[in-house]
Design a protein around this motif. Structure first.
Motif, short mmCIF file in Angstrom:
data_model
loop_
_atom_site.label_atom_id
_atom_site.label_comp_id
_atom_site.label_asym_id
_atom_site.label_seq_id
_atom_site.Cartn_x
_atom_site.Cartn_y
_atom_site.Cartn_z
N MET A 1 34.67 -20.09 -26.48
CA MET A 1 35.40 -21.17 -27.16
C MET A 1 35.77 -20.70 -28.57
SD MET A 1 34.19 -25.13 -27.67
CE MET A 1 35.40 -26.40 -28.02
N SER A 2 37.03 -20.86 -28.97
CA SER A 2 37.47 -20.40 -30.28
C SER A 2 36.87 -21.26 -31.39
CB SER A 2 38.99 -20.45 -30.38
OG SER A 2 39.45 -21.79 -30.40
N ASP A 3 36.84 -20.69 -32.60
CA ASP A 3 36.31 -21.43 -33.75
C ASP A 3 37.12 -22.69 -34.02
OD1 ASP A 3 34.31 -19.61 -34.09
OD2 ASP A 3 35.26 -18.56 -35.77
N THR A 4 38.44 -22.60 -33.84
CA THR A 4 39.30 -23.76 -34.09
C THR A 4 39.00 -24.88 -33.11
OG1 THR A 4 41.05 -22.34 -34.96
CG2 THR A 4 41.67 -24.57 -34.25
N ALA A 5 38.87 -24.54 -31.83
CA ALA A 5 38.58 -25.55 -30.82
C ALA A 5 37.20 -26.17 -31.04
CB ALA A 5 38.66 -24.93 -29.43
N LEU A 6 36.22 -25.34 -31.42
CA LEU A 6 34.89 -25.85 -31.69
C LEU A 6 34.89 -26.79 -32.89
CD1 LEU A 6 31.84 -25.82 -31.08
CD2 LEU A 6 31.65 -23.82 -32.58
N ARG A 7 35.67 -26.41 -33.91
CA ARG A 7 35.76 -27.25 -35.10
C ARG A 7 36.38 -28.61 -34.78
NH1 ARG A 7 38.83 -24.16 -37.81
NH2 ARG A 7 37.15 -22.75 -38.41
N ARG A 8 37.45 -28.61 -33.97
CA ARG A 8 38.10 -29.87 -33.60
C ARG A 8 37.15 -30.75 -32.78
NH1 ARG A 8 42.20 -29.40 -30.07
NH2 ARG A 8 43.04 -31.43 -30.65
N ALA A 9 36.45 -30.15 -31.85
CA ALA A 9 35.50 -30.91 -31.05
C ALA A 9 34.38 -31.47 -31.92
CB ALA A 9 34.92 -30.04 -29.94
N SER A 10 33.91 -30.67 -32.86
CA SER A 10 32.82 -31.11 -33.76
C SER A 10 33.26 -32.32 -34.59
CB SER A 10 32.39 -29.96 -34.67
OG SER A 10 31.87 -28.89 -33.93
N TRP A 11 34.46 -32.25 -35.13
CA TRP A 11 34.96 -33.36 -35.95
C TRP A 11 35.14 -34.63 -35.12
CZ3 TRP A 11 35.03 -34.21 -40.97
CH2 TRP A 11 34.96 -33.13 -41.84
N SER A 12 35.60 -34.48 -33.89
CA SER A 12 35.78 -35.68 -33.05
C SER A 12 34.45 -36.32 -32.70
CB SER A 12 36.56 -35.33 -31.78
OG SER A 12 35.78 -34.59 -30.87
N LEU A 13 33.43 -35.49 -32.44
CA LEU A 13 32.11 -36.02 -32.13
C LEU A 13 31.45 -36.63 -33.37
CD1 LEU A 13 30.82 -33.22 -29.72
CD2 LEU A 13 31.76 -35.46 -29.12
N LEU A 14 31.73 -36.04 -34.53
CA LEU A 14 31.28 -36.65 -35.78
C LEU A 14 31.89 -38.04 -35.93
CD1 LEU A 14 31.02 -34.97 -39.26
CD2 LEU A 14 32.19 -37.15 -39.03
N ALA A 15 33.20 -38.17 -35.63
CA ALA A 15 33.87 -39.46 -35.72
C ALA A 15 33.26 -40.46 -34.74
CB ALA A 15 35.36 -39.30 -35.44
N GLY A 16 32.92 -39.99 -33.53
CA GLY A 16 32.28 -40.87 -32.57
C GLY A 16 30.93 -41.36 -33.05
N ASN A 17 30.14 -40.46 -33.64
CA ASN A 17 28.84 -40.88 -34.18
C ASN A 17 29.00 -41.83 -35.35
OD1 ASN A 17 26.63 -39.98 -32.66
ND2 ASN A 17 26.86 -37.89 -33.42
N PHE A 18 30.09 -41.66 -36.10
CA PHE A 18 30.38 -42.61 -37.18
C PHE A 18 30.58 -44.01 -36.62
CE2 PHE A 18 33.79 -44.72 -39.71
CZ PHE A 18 33.03 -45.03 -40.82
N ALA A 19 31.38 -44.13 -35.56
CA ALA A 19 31.60 -45.43 -34.93
C ALA A 19 30.30 -45.99 -34.34
CB ALA A 19 32.67 -45.32 -33.84
#
Length: 395
Positions: free
Chosen positions: A1-19
């Motif tokens: 998995m590329s660093d960019t894809a991992l970063r995007r997934a990480s940010w989306s999961l962070l947003a989910g945990n925020f909600a």
């Protein structure tokens, strides 16, 4: 998995945990208006936290087993949609009796999302970055404490608790869209069989690690669940001051989690857990000094810096201790988080009710009970660390 894809997934999961974090904390943040609007006591309103936490505690391991084979992109997005619709339904409930079961059903989504997000990012990240990736995803909870708790408090005090629940609905649906866009297909951490579950549930060190989470959560929520009425009734704080205190707590919570995320792999997750528990215990020991509004931020500071970081450090500690069992461990640890919330909020509510019946100040002795829970967590965590140091190959 590329660093960019991992970063995007990480940010989306962070947003989910925020909600998710905003939804879990919405009752505590708007507790004052809930008691007024629904015409129930503080202790009764606090049971909304207890019942929801019990549902999440029981649901996390059961749902982890039931959903083990699901693609995580679909599972996580659907969990957030359920969460958003559940909070929308909660906001429409006419009274306390109707709200209680709807609230319990809606938060089952949190029992799915939080552990499975951690397991998913652990599966996607390379081993040398796993601890940092997990703690980064858990920054969402810290951001929820920075923004969500003050917003819930202000909205609840100004417009009413139903609007605070509506905010959670909006955040959940937006986060579901982000997860669907960013998390790739095919993320399926290995499923665990009955033998592996049996090994985990009978492993003394791993189960002791999970118990540390439950004990520390009990200590935190003995007091945390009743922050809003304590600020209002004891410190005579107005809506803006209550929001500021939640913002202060959350802001330093975010700072503590950011620092942990950057340094956990170097410092070591076990040592980070020890420091976190000690910081929370210090605030609870200093609680008698918080009789005046201007002193409250100083008393809260050690707890704020370490409270949310503690959960993140625990997740990293568990994932590093037994990577093959990580999905189940994350589910059990999430269960322990919510079990601690249930025990703390329920026990704290019982003490508040007993004090009122006896004609005593309602929040008397809460901090000593919270401190006792935290000291028990510290002792057990120290035992775990000694066992690992003595025989690291048989964690």
């Amino acid at each position: 998995m590329s660093d960019t894809a991992l970063r995007r997934a990480s940010w989306s999961l962070l947003a989910g945990n925020f909600a998710i974090g905003c939804g879990v904390m919405v009752v505590a943040g708007s507790l004052n208006d809930l008691t007024r609007s629904l015409q129930v006591s503080v202790a009764a309103a606090g049971q909304l936290i207890t019942v929801a936490a019990l549902a999440m505690s029981l649901g996390a391991p059961l749902l982890a087993a039931l959903c083990a084979g699901w693609d995580r992109r679909r599972l996580l997005a659907l969990a957030l949609i359920w969460y958003g619709l559940g909070h929308a339904a909660s906001a429409l409930m006419p009274d306390y009796a109707a709200l209680l079961p709807v609230r319990a059903l809606s938060v089952l989504a949190a029992a799915v999302f939080t552990p499975q997000a951690a397991a998913a990012i652990s599966w996607m990240a390379p081993p040398e970055r796993r601890g940092r990736a997990i703690t980064f995803v858990f920054l969402g909870w810290s951001v929820a404490s920075v923004l969500g708790m003050p917003l819930h408090s202000f909205i609840g005090e100004t417009f009413g608790w139903r609007w605070a629940f509506g905010l959670v609905t909006l955040l959940s649906l937006l986060s579901a869209w982000a997860v669907w866009r960013a998390v790739p297909d095919g993320v399926r951490p290995p499923s665990l069989g009955l033998d592996q579950w049996r090994e985990l549930l009978t492993h003394p060190v791993l189960m002791a690690m999970v118990a540390v989470t439950a004990l520390s959560g009990s200590g935190q929520f003995t007091l945390f669940a009743y922050f809003a009425p304590f600020y209002r009734q004891v410190l005579q704080a107005d809506a803006a001051q209550i929001s500021f205190l939640f913002f202060w707590f959350g802001g330093f919570g975010l700072l503590g989690n950011v620092l942990l995320s950057r340094h956990v792999d170097r410092v070591g997750a076990g040592r980070a857990v020890a420091w976190s528990l000690a910081g929370m215990a210090l605030s609870m020991a200093l609680w008698p000094l918080a009789g005046q509004l201007w002193l409250m931020p100083l008393v809260l500071l050690p707890w704020a810096l370490t409270g949310f970081a503690s959960n993140s450090a625990q997740q990293a500690r568990l994932s590093q201790a037994a990577p093959a069992l990580a999905p189940a461990l994350m589910a059990l640890n999430t269960s322990a988080i919510y079990l601690g919330q249930a025990l703390g909020a329920g026990g704290g509510g019982a003490v508040v009710a007993a004090n009122l019946s006896a004609g005593q100040p309602p929040y008397e002795r809460l901090h000593w009970i919270a401190l006792a829970w935290m000291l028990a967590a510290m002792a057990l965590s120290h035992w775990v660390s000694r066992r690992i140091a003595r025989d690291p190959t048989h964690v």
